[in-house]
Structures are given as C-alpha cells and as structure tokens.
Motif scaffolding. Structure first.
Motif, short mmCIF file in Angstrom:
data_model
loop_
_atom_site.label_atom_id
_atom_site.label_comp_id
_atom_site.label_asym_id
_atom_site.label_seq_id
_atom_site.Cartn_x
_atom_site.Cartn_y
_atom_site.Cartn_z
N VAL A 61 0.86 -1.18 0.00
CA VAL A 61 0.00 0.00 0.00
C VAL A 61 0.90 1.24 0.00
N THR A 62 0.55 2.19 -0.84
CA THR A 62 1.25 3.49 -0.82
C THR A 62 0.24 4.55 -0.42
N ALA A 63 0.71 5.50 0.37
CA ALA A 63 -0.18 6.55 0.84
C ALA A 63 0.54 7.89 0.78
N ASP A 77 3.94 0.40 13.14
CA ASP A 77 4.08 -1.03 12.83
C ASP A 77 3.28 -1.87 13.82
N GLY A 78 2.49 -2.80 13.28
CA GLY A 78 1.69 -3.70 14.12
C GLY A 78 0.30 -3.18 14.39
N ALA A 79 -0.02 -1.94 13.99
CA ALA A 79 -1.33 -1.38 14.29
C ALA A 79 -2.39 -1.96 13.37
N ARG A 80 -3.60 -2.11 13.92
CA ARG A 80 -4.74 -2.53 13.12
C ARG A 80 -5.38 -1.29 12.52
N VAL A 81 -5.64 -1.32 11.22
CA VAL A 81 -6.21 -0.16 10.55
C VAL A 81 -7.28 -0.59 9.56
N VAL A 82 -8.15 0.35 9.26
CA VAL A 82 -9.11 0.21 8.16
C VAL A 82 -8.73 1.28 7.13
N VAL A 83 -8.50 0.87 5.88
CA VAL A 83 -7.98 1.78 4.86
C VAL A 83 -8.93 1.82 3.67
N HIS A 84 -9.20 3.04 3.21
CA HIS A 84 -9.98 3.22 1.98
C HIS A 84 -8.97 3.26 0.84
N VAL A 85 -8.97 2.24 -0.01
CA VAL A 85 -7.92 2.09 -1.02
C VAL A 85 -8.53 2.01 -2.41
N LYS A 86 -7.65 2.31 -3.35
CA LYS A 86 -7.98 2.15 -4.77
C LYS A 86 -6.88 1.28 -5.38
N PRO A 87 -7.24 0.16 -6.03
CA PRO A 87 -6.22 -0.71 -6.62
C PRO A 87 -5.59 -0.03 -7.84
N ASP A 88 -4.27 -0.13 -7.94
CA ASP A 88 -3.53 0.44 -9.07
C ASP A 88 -2.65 -0.64 -9.67
N PHE A 89 -2.62 -0.64 -10.97
CA PHE A 89 -1.77 -1.58 -11.70
C PHE A 89 -0.90 -0.79 -12.67
N TRP A 90 0.41 -0.90 -12.49
CA TRP A 90 1.34 -0.18 -13.35
C TRP A 90 1.71 -1.07 -14.53
N VAL A 91 1.23 -0.64 -15.68
CA VAL A 91 1.44 -1.46 -16.89
C VAL A 91 2.92 -1.56 -17.24
N ASN A 92 3.66 -0.48 -17.07
CA ASN A 92 5.07 -0.50 -17.47
C ASN A 92 5.87 -1.55 -16.72
N LYS A 93 5.55 -1.74 -15.42
CA LYS A 93 6.30 -2.71 -14.61
C LYS A 93 5.51 -4.00 -14.35
N GLY A 94 4.26 -3.99 -14.69
CA GLY A 94 3.44 -5.18 -14.40
C GLY A 94 3.29 -5.41 -12.91
N ALA A 97 -0.43 -2.60 -6.60
CA ALA A 97 -0.42 -2.06 -5.24
C ALA A 97 -1.72 -1.30 -5.03
N PHE A 98 -1.98 -1.01 -3.76
CA PHE A 98 -3.13 -0.18 -3.41
C PHE A 98 -2.65 1.23 -3.11
N THR A 99 -3.48 2.18 -3.44
CA THR A 99 -3.22 3.57 -3.07
C THR A 99 -4.23 3.95 -2.00
N ALA A 100 -3.72 4.38 -0.85
CA ALA A 100 -4.59 4.72 0.28
C ALA A 100 -5.12 6.13 0.12
N MET A 101 -6.43 6.27 0.30
CA MET A 101 -7.05 7.59 0.27
C MET A 101 -7.49 8.05 1.66
N GLU A 102 -7.61 7.09 2.59
CA GLU A 102 -7.94 7.43 3.97
C GLU A 102 -7.53 6.25 4.85
N ILE A 103 -6.96 6.59 6.01
CA ILE A 103 -6.52 5.56 6.96
C ILE A 103 -7.20 5.83 8.30
#
Length: 400
Positions: A61-63, A77-94, A97-103
């Motif tokens: 996940v990247t945020a 590290d180790g924390a429990r979270v709920v994340v609003h994410v959008k899946p991203d696929f980078w065609v150039n590298k195949g 990852a998820f992109t976080a919009m809210e944590i």
C-alpha cells in the motif's frame, strides 16, 4: 472479455497488461482491514504492507504523506487499521499495489467488540469448557517455554522454576510476542513443542502491555492451535488484569510468568517439608500401633494361664479329681438307694407271695386244670384234686 490467441497469433505483452489494468480498474475503491508491517517513508509518500492477521496474505500500500499524517493516532508497525484504497496496476512494470485515500486506526472499543464476538463464537464451540482442560503433571521432565527473545518473562519463568526445583529442564522457543509476525511464530513454536515427546507441559509467557500489544494472544488462529495441542498448555500473558482469549482456552491460566513457574514446578523445600511431615506422621502412627500391641501382649502375658501355665494345669487337674470324686459319690449313692429300694420291694413281694402263706401251714386246693377250689359244695364226690403245699403236692379224690 476473453481474447482468442494462438501460438501463431499471440498478443503483445503490453496489450495483456493493459487488459489486466482495465480489469483491476473496474474494482473501484474499497475499504479493507489489516495490520501494518514494513512501514517506511520516502519523500512525500509512505509505503507499508497491509497484512491479514489470520491468513498469510499481504499487499503493498502506498499513501500520500498527508493521508498518513491525517490519521489520529498516527499508525505504527503492528497497528490494526481500516484503509480506503484504490487498486492500481502499473502497466510499465506489471506491478500491483493499493493507493490509500484514507486511513482509520481501529479503536479500542471496536477491538474489544470484535474480541467479545470471537469469544462468544469459541465458547459456543466448547473450546473454553472446563471438562476439556487437562491436569498438569506433578513434576514434568521437560517444560516447553514460548517467550520473547531475551525477555523478562523468560528470565522470570526460568529463574523461579530453577529456584523451586534446580533439576528442572526447559526447551525454550524464542519468538516475536507482538507485532505482525507474533501469531505465526507463536503458533509454529507451539506446534514444534507439542510434537516433541519429551515436552510434558508448554508455557506461553509474555510480560504486560497494552491491549494492542496483547492482541496476538487473542488471535483466532493461535487460540485454535492451543486448543488442538495434545500437551497441557499454561497461559502466562501480561499481568493479573490482562485476560486475552489464550487464558480461556489454555489448560491452566497463570496471572504472571512468575505465577506460571509456581504452578508448573513444585517447590523442593515444600516437598521435603511435606515428606518429613508425612514421615513423622507415619512414625507416630506406627509407634502408637506398636505401643498398643505391646500393651495388649503384656496384658495377655500377665494372665495366670500364661504367667504360670503349670499352676493352671494343676488347678484343672484338681477340678478333674473333684469332679471324678463327685461323680463316684453320686454313683455310689445312686446304687445304694437302688439296692435299698430293691430290698424293700423284695420284702414286699415276699410278704405278698402265696408261697409265704403256704410256709405258714396253709395249702391250696386246685382242680387239675389249676383252678383254685373256694367252696366245698363246688366239688362233687370223686373229683380228683391237687393239694399244693409249701414244698410239695398231693393228688386226692373227694368222697362224700
């Protein structure tokens, strides 16, 4: 959409990757839950791995730093979270990852509610029933210890156990006791110790901590692993007030690691004292029994029959002589009385006998038939008669 391809007409890799990106893009945004690991920041971007706390599944996940810093409290590290994410696929590298919009960190109240739901579920399945809990061995040959690396809990268990019983043996499995890897490592250590035939009891020990720190010991996977163990398990997590689900499923719950040492290993001093007390009690009981038996034996030996057996025989002989003399006197008296009675009876018979009358000069006249003649008129002339005297008889015939 499925594209038909053949070895003669393959698709370019860019086309396939574009198709994959299109499929992933149609997923849209989603809310996901997980545990943060591998947290790092570079520039304006925060990178983390979101791990599933039950299954061995994780995703990158990247945020944006602003999104990360907007979370309150800021996740670690180790924390429990709920994340609003959008899946991203980078065609150039195949790569994906998820992109976080809210944590949103999972609050303590929500954690407690989830733990309560899990507790009710496991209780319904009977994992906490008292009848499935096993008794600990009195003196285990080898104790398995699952604890943190170079932890105070490990020292408490080892030092207190060896202070109580110096010869006790341990097999220690040092694992992570908090964080994203704790559940997997503790579960694997349990499996390893449970499979060891020398290990007779397993202690899972950890010092105190916050609710989040102790969450691995309420994990469903770990709780079910403890329930499946064939070896008795002792839970020694945190302090007296801490109560993870591991305490409920374990065969014995110890309030602290030090208390676990006391429950698992007997105190050699106490056992020696107990042995001395039992030995003294046995000695007193045995001495009391011997004293009673000696008193009884002395009493029996003091009886005349045993103190002077010859005198008893003489007394019995005197009794026999007296009884024999008494019997002789009794028999002699009986014979004398019988002789007197016989003499008297004989005299009476003699007195009443007809022979005595005949001896006095009387005679008896009888018909030949033996009938006695009583009146003269009853005898006609010429009748033969017999006259019986005292010592003879006469035969006569009557005349007129």
């Amino acid at each position: 959409m499925t594209s038909k391809t053949t070895p003669e007409s393959p698709l370019p890799i860019r086309t396939v990757l574009q198709m994959v990106g299109g499929w992933i893009g149609r997923l849209g945004t989603v809310w996901v839950e997980g545990q943060i690991t591998d947290l790092s920041a570079r520039g304006g971007t925060v990178f983390l791995t979101l791990r599933d706390p039950v299954a061995n599944v994780s995703a990158r996940v990247t945020a944006p730093r602003g999104v990360y810093e907007a979370a309150e409290p800021r996740p670690t590290d180790g924390a429990r979270v709920v994340v609003h994410v959008k899946p991203d696929f980078w065609v150039n590298k195949g790569s994906f990852a998820f992109t976080a919009m809210e944590i949103r960190p999972v609050g303590v109240g929500e954690l407690l509610a989830r733990l309560e739901r899990l507790r009710r579920l496991l209780a319904t399945e009977g994992l906490f029933n008292a009848d499935r809990k096993r008794r600990l061995p009195f003196l285990p040959g080898t104790i398995g210890l699952v604890c943190g690396r170079d932890s105070a809990a490990e020292r408490d268990v080892l030092e207190n156990s060896r202070r109580r019983w110096p010869a006790v043996r341990f097999k220690v499995e040092e694992v992570a006791v908090q964080g994203p890897y704790a559940v997997g490592e503790v579960t694997e250590a349990l499996r390893k110790l449970d499979a060891d035939p020398e290990v007779e009891v397993i202690v899972v020990a950890r010092g105190g901590g916050s609710l989040e720190d102790l969450l691995p010991f309420s994990d469903e996977t770990l709780v079910r692993a403890v329930a499946a163990c064939r070896t008795p398990v002792v839970s020694a997590i945190g302090h007296e007030q801490d109560s993870p689900l591991l305490d409920l499923v374990a065969d014995v719950r110890a309030s602290t690691p030090t208390d676990a040492a006391k429950k698992v290993v007997p105190d050699v001093g106490e056992q020696l004292t107990l042995v001395r007390q039992l030995r003294d009690r046995g000695r007193r009981v045995l001495n009391g029994w011997l004293d009673r038996e000696m008193s009884w034996l002395t009493s029996v030996r003091s009886r005349p029959s045993l103190a002077d057996p010859v005198r008893e025989l003489e007394r019995r002989a005197e009794q026999v002589d007296a009884l024999r003399e008494r019997a002789r006197r009794s028999l002699t008296g009986s014979l004398d009385r019988a002789s007197d009675d016989l003499t008297h009876l004989r005299a009476r018979l003699v007195a009443l006998s007809p022979a005595a009358t005949l001896e006095r000069g009387y005679a008896i006249v009888q018909h030949p038939s033996g009938e006695v003649v009583r009146l003269a008129k009853d005898v006609p002339p010429g009748t033969p008669l017999t006259i019986r005297l005292s010592d003879d008889r006469l035969s006569v015939r009557t005349e007129d």
